[in-house]
Scaffold this active site. Structure first.
Site, PDB file in Angstrom:
ATOM      1  CD  GLU A 130      16.168 -67.765-141.510  1.00 44.90           C
ATOM      2  OE1 GLU A 130      16.488 -68.948-141.712  1.00 44.90           O
ATOM      3  OE2 GLU A 130      15.039 -67.320-141.735  1.00 44.90           O
ATOM      4  CB  THR A 183      14.306 -70.124-148.792  1.00 40.53           C
ATOM      5  OG1 THR A 183      13.252 -70.628-147.981  1.00 40.53           O
ATOM      6  CG2 THR A 183      14.342 -68.611-148.658  1.00 40.53           C
TER       7      THR A 183
HETATM    8  N1  HSE Z   1      11.353 -63.035-146.725  1.00 37.82           N
HETATM    9  C1  HSE Z   1      11.903 -64.326-147.031  1.00 37.82           C
HETATM   10  C2  HSE Z   1      11.577 -64.671-148.470  1.00 37.82           C
HETATM   11  C3  HSE Z   1      11.313 -65.352-146.111  1.00 37.82           C
HETATM   12  O1  HSE Z   1      10.426 -64.488-148.859  1.00 37.82           O
HETATM   13  O2  HSE Z   1      12.465 -65.115-149.192  1.00 37.82           O
HETATM   14  C4  HSE Z   1      11.786 -66.741-146.374  1.00 37.82           C
HETATM   15  O3  HSE Z   1      11.116 -67.619-145.502  1.00 37.82           O
END
Ligand code: HSE
Length: 300
Positions: A130, A183
């Protein structure tokens, strides 16, 4: 020696639990095939289904880096491994695509080697995947993709991950509009400060959602699926967010919010029929402005 492993997509955040809640769905998901080789080192020999967009260099690929970090940890960095990754879900979708690849990879190599580590101990290696994919080693996608079910990340340092009970019947609708949200960008736009007022509201909903899931109490789940901190900021990245959410609620969903960092949206429902209806209504809301989408229904 060869092994094929599937790892599921995940819904992270689950409205109020930014970076701390996530659950796994049945589909979509990624598959990985690992084959041992006499030539030392981890190689990605093929990636199918990404239109050539993902890095082929193992150290820059979410599955590759997760496997490399794991092998280093167990002192087997000399191992020869060929990876074939079958991407079976869209990139930049908010469905935990990078997490599924990392989890599939690290789970597969651990099985291939006769399970030197218990499953929970694989989490930090998947989190490295990640970090490479989006700059933050969050665990709310890799946790549920690895463990299944609904997962709470109580603490990151030290890592403390708990799997909790959910109602015997609970269904998730996932709708992925055919647009992309990165993201990294979706994290960048978030504010660093949160007001005390919103913190109190969010904590109430976090506690309520867990109590609702474990009791189970559908009305409490419904009242708690509220996010006053992240959703209002990120909703602007998703055209028709408000309309799609309203369509879900009008059609009987317990609640609806952004899946992970979006653009996918999730809704929870008490039964499969409602979940299907909710999906169709949400898709219709997107289609009204010319955005096509895929919908998936899974039991949680
Ligand atoms: N918790 C993370 C975000 C998940 O919302 O950025 C990303 O998939």
């Amino acid at each position: 020696n060869s092994i094929r492993v599937f790892a599921p997509a995940t819904v992270a955040n689950v409205a109020c639990g930014f970076d701390i809640f996530g659950f796994a769905v049945d589909n979509p998901g990624d598959q990985i095939v690992l084959t041992t080789s006499d030539e030392p080192g981890v190689r990605i020999t093929d990636i199918i289904g990404d239109d050539g967009r993902l890095p082929r260099e193992a150290a820059r690929n979410t599955a590759g880096i997760a496997i490399q970090t794991y092998l280093k940890h167990i002192d087997r960095a000399d191992l020869g491994l060929d990876i074939v990754l079958h991407k079976q879900m869209p990139l930049g979708s908010g469905l935990g695509s990078s997490a599924a690849s990392a989890v599939a990879g690290v789970f597969a190599v651990n099985e291939l080697l006769g399970r030197p580590l218990p499953i929970l101990k694989l989490l930090p290696f998947a989190m490295e995947g990640e970090r490479i994919a989006c700059g933050s080693a969050h665990a709310d996608n890799v946790g549920p993709s690895l463990l299944g079910g609904f997962v709470v990340v109580r603490s990151y340092n030290p890592l403390d991950v708990i799997k909790i009970e959910t109602p015997a019947t609970l269904f998730c609708t996932l709708v992925h509009p055919d647009i992309e949200v990165n993201t990294k960008d979706a994290r960048f736009i978030l504010k660093n400060e949160v007001s005390l007022k919103n913190t109190i509201i969010q904590m109430g909903n976090v506690a309520g959602l867990i109590a609702g899931l474990m009791t189970p109490d559908y009305d409490l789940i419904s009242r708690s699926l509220v996010d006053v901190i992240i959703e209002p900021v990120r909703a602007i990245l998703i055209p028709e967010f408000n309309e799609a959410k309203q369509a879900a609620l009008d059609n009987g969903a317990l609640g609806c919010s952004i899946s992970g960092s979006g653009p996918s949206m999730f809704a929870l429902s008490r039964d499969a029929q409602t979940a299907e209806k909710v999906g169709a209504a949400m898709q219709q809301a997107f289609l009204a402005v010319g955005i096509t989408s895929e919908a998936y229904v899974s039991e949680i």
